[in-house]
Write a protein that holds these residues in place. Structure first.
Motif, PDB file in Angstrom:
ATOM      1  N   ALA A 269      -5.420  -7.028 -37.843  1.00 50.38           N
ATOM      2  CA  ALA A 269      -5.333  -5.901 -38.772  1.00 50.38           C
ATOM      3  C   ALA A 269      -6.728  -5.435 -39.197  1.00 50.38           C
ATOM      4  CB  ALA A 269      -4.510  -6.288 -40.001  1.00 50.38           C
ATOM      5  N   LEU A 270      -7.624  -6.380 -39.414  1.00 49.07           N
ATOM      6  CA  LEU A 270      -8.981  -6.016 -39.814  1.00 49.07           C
ATOM      7  C   LEU A 270      -9.703  -5.300 -38.681  1.00 49.07           C
ATOM      8  CD1 LEU A 270     -11.306  -6.012 -41.820  1.00 49.07           C
ATOM      9  CD2 LEU A 270     -11.897  -8.324 -41.045  1.00 49.07           C
ATOM     10  N   TYR A 271      -9.536  -5.781 -37.446  1.00 50.89           N
ATOM     11  CA  TYR A 271     -10.155  -5.101 -36.299  1.00 50.89           C
ATOM     12  C   TYR A 271      -9.700  -3.648 -36.230  1.00 50.89           C
ATOM     13  CZ  TYR A 271     -10.899  -9.926 -34.645  1.00 50.89           C
ATOM     14  OH  TYR A 271     -11.251 -11.240 -34.523  1.00 50.89           O
ATOM     15  N   ASN A 272      -8.395  -3.434 -36.418  1.00 50.83           N
ATOM     16  CA  ASN A 272      -7.858  -2.073 -36.360  1.00 50.83           C
ATOM     17  C   ASN A 272      -8.387  -1.212 -37.503  1.00 50.83           C
ATOM     18  OD1 ASN A 272      -6.276  -2.272 -33.990  1.00 50.83           O
ATOM     19  ND2 ASN A 272      -4.680  -3.354 -35.107  1.00 50.83           N
ATOM     20  N   THR A 273      -8.568  -1.838 -38.679  1.00 50.31           N
ATOM     21  CA  THR A 273      -9.134  -1.114 -39.816  1.00 50.31           C
ATOM     22  C   THR A 273     -10.561  -0.669 -39.508  1.00 50.31           C
ATOM     23  OG1 THR A 273      -7.774  -2.303 -41.428  1.00 50.31           O
ATOM     24  CG2 THR A 273      -9.800  -1.296 -42.247  1.00 50.31           C
ATOM     25  N   ILE A 274     -11.325  -1.541 -38.886  1.00 46.81           N
ATOM     26  CA  ILE A 274     -12.710  -1.224 -38.521  1.00 46.81           C
ATOM     27  C   ILE A 274     -12.750  -0.074 -37.520  1.00 46.81           C
ATOM     28  CG2 ILE A 274     -14.756  -2.097 -37.315  1.00 46.81           C
ATOM     29  CD1 ILE A 274     -14.039  -4.882 -38.524  1.00 46.81           C
ATOM     30  N   ILE A 275     -11.902  -0.140 -36.524  1.00 45.28           N
ATOM     31  CA  ILE A 275     -11.871   0.921 -35.510  1.00 45.28           C
ATOM     32  C   ILE A 275     -11.445   2.253 -36.117  1.00 45.28           C
ATOM     33  CG2 ILE A 275     -10.667   1.702 -33.422  1.00 45.28           C
ATOM     34  CD1 ILE A 275     -10.701  -1.283 -32.554  1.00 45.28           C
ATOM     35  N   SER A 276     -10.466   2.204 -37.013  1.00 50.05           N
ATOM     36  CA  SER A 276     -10.030   3.428 -37.692  1.00 50.05           C
ATOM     37  C   SER A 276     -11.171   4.032 -38.506  1.00 50.05           C
ATOM     38  CB  SER A 276      -8.844   3.122 -38.613  1.00 50.05           C
ATOM     39  OG  SER A 276      -7.714   2.750 -37.869  1.00 50.05           O
ATOM     40  N   PHE A 277     -11.949   3.167 -39.151  1.00 48.74           N
ATOM     41  CA  PHE A 277     -13.093   3.636 -39.937  1.00 48.74           C
ATOM     42  C   PHE A 277     -14.154   4.251 -39.039  1.00 48.74           C
ATOM     43  CE2 PHE A 277     -17.447   2.460 -41.260  1.00 48.74           C
ATOM     44  CZ  PHE A 277     -17.588   3.295 -42.354  1.00 48.74           C
ATOM     45  N   LEU A 278     -14.485   3.574 -37.964  1.00 46.02           N
ATOM     46  CA  LEU A 278     -15.544   4.057 -37.083  1.00 46.02           C
ATOM     47  C   LEU A 278     -15.211   5.372 -36.414  1.00 46.02           C
ATOM     48  CD1 LEU A 278     -16.708   0.756 -35.293  1.00 46.02           C
ATOM     49  CD2 LEU A 278     -17.793   1.913 -37.236  1.00 46.02           C
ATOM     50  N   PHE A 279     -13.942   5.509 -36.003  1.00 42.78           N
ATOM     51  CA  PHE A 279     -13.558   6.673 -35.205  1.00 42.78           C
ATOM     52  C   PHE A 279     -12.694   7.672 -35.970  1.00 42.78           C
ATOM     53  CE2 PHE A 279     -14.678   3.333 -32.247  1.00 42.78           C
ATOM     54  CZ  PHE A 279     -15.458   4.008 -31.333  1.00 42.78           C
ATOM     55  N   ASP A 280     -12.635   7.516 -37.280  1.00 43.19           N
ATOM     56  CA  ASP A 280     -11.908   8.448 -38.154  1.00 43.19           C
ATOM     57  C   ASP A 280     -10.463   8.622 -37.696  1.00 43.19           C
ATOM     58  OD1 ASP A 280     -14.170   9.069 -39.816  1.00 43.19           O
ATOM     59  OD2 ASP A 280     -14.943  10.298 -38.188  1.00 43.19           O
ATOM     60  N   LEU A 281      -9.812   7.502 -37.405  1.00 40.45           N
ATOM     61  CA  LEU A 281      -8.409   7.545 -36.999  1.00 40.45           C
ATOM     62  C   LEU A 281      -7.515   7.467 -38.192  1.00 40.45           C
ATOM     63  CD1 LEU A 281      -8.569   5.031 -33.981  1.00 40.45           C
ATOM     64  CD2 LEU A 281      -8.836   7.515 -33.931  1.00 40.45           C
ATOM     65  N   GLU A 282      -6.389   8.124 -38.109  1.00 40.87           N
ATOM     66  CA  GLU A 282      -5.424   8.061 -39.206  1.00 40.87           C
ATOM     67  C   GLU A 282      -4.752   6.705 -39.211  1.00 40.87           C
ATOM     68  OE1 GLU A 282      -2.665  11.229 -39.120  1.00 40.87           O
ATOM     69  OE2 GLU A 282      -4.162  12.798 -39.239  1.00 40.87           O
TER      70      GLU A 282
END
Length: 283
Positions: A269-282
């Motif tokens: 879940a944290l990895y996905n949160t980081i990726i969402s932050f980096l790439f401005d994903l919803e």
């Protein structure tokens, strides 16, 4: 038994340094600093390279006479630089790499001074940051992700080497206070006041900043780069309040509290949160 032996060892080392401080103060101070700044683990060799790193292209970069190992997994023009912490190496990103590779980005990891395949016997943040600067400029790095002391190094780097290519920074379990770490060391070895004073002077000379200002929070105050700070409430290595202090000082930073992940902060879940932050994903 191990705890008893460790206690005897640290007490013996402290007694030796304290005794030396009266007859050979300069040598005693240098020994105290050498022990403080030298990692006890984290080195690797090419013949026993961790499997995680065998699929990468390995290159060495030179900074101030030292060689730093970098590992590259080639992707597109978006470049993510991974910065590990104390007594670790680039293999610590084993669980994170698959998630980052899915973004199609080029991933680069760097071994810090005296860690991994890099040369040297002394670890310090200014050395680490100087090597990072070479990699950032050479590869036009867009994102920095740092764990523990690697996270603090990223903050130091962004505050001392303003670089327009770095758009976002993620810190994971990063410490803020340097004095806390130094005090823990001097207390562990029960070093006398003359050694403590010399050690402080040496650390100030290396960092070129007073130690009460050599904090992650202080570095973060000057940053305009977007940031994400993740810290676990159960972190037994770096106190949760240190992550809070960094996030509070970093204008606009996103603070992510985790539970039960400890200092390693490995979690899907944290990895996905980081990726969402980096790439401005919803989300």
């Amino acid at each position: 038994m191990k705890k008893a032996l460790y206690f005897i060892f640290t007490k013996s080392v402290g007694l030796y340094i304290n005794g030396m401080s009266y007859a050979f103060p300069e040598k005693a101070n240098q020994l105290a600093y050498s022990i403080f700044s030298k990692p006890r683990k984290g080195k690797i060799t090419l013949d026993k390279l961790p499997k995680t790193l065998t699929s990468a292209t390995i290159e060495m970069v030179e900074s101030d006479g030292e060689q730093y190992a970098t590992y590259t997994w080639k992707g597109n023009d978006t470049v993510i630089l991974l910065v590990h912490g104390w007594e670790s190496n680039s293999a610590r990103w084993k669980k994170t790499l698959p998630y980052l590779k899915e973004t199609g980005s080029t991933i680069i990891a760097i071994d810090g001074p005296a860690h991994g395949l890099s040369s040297g016997t002394e670890f310090n943040i200014p050395k680490y940051a100087a090597a990072i600067d070479i990699v950032v400029k050479r590869h036009k790095v867009s994102f920095l992700i740092g764990h523990s002391f690697g996270g603090k190094t990223c903050l130091y780097y962004q505050s001392h080497y303003p670089n327009t290519t770095v758009k976002k920074v993620v810190t994971l379990g990063a410490p803020s206070e340097f004095n806390t770490i130094l005090n823990n060391y001097t207390h562990l070895l029960r070093l006398n006041n003359r050694i403590v004073s010399g050690l402080v002077q040496k650390c100030v000379a290396v960092s070129k900043i007073e130690l009460n200002q050599f904090t992650g929070a202080n570095f973060a105050t000057s940053l305009s780069t977007k940031g994400l700070v993740a810290h676990d409430v159960d972190d037994s290595i770096v106190a949760y309040k240190e992550g809070q202090a960094i996030a509070a000082a970093w204008k606009g930073a996103v603070f992510v509290q985790t539970n039960g992940l400890g200092h390693g902060l490995h979690d899907d879940a944290l990895y996905n949160t980081i990726i969402s932050f980096l790439f401005d994903l919803e989300k």
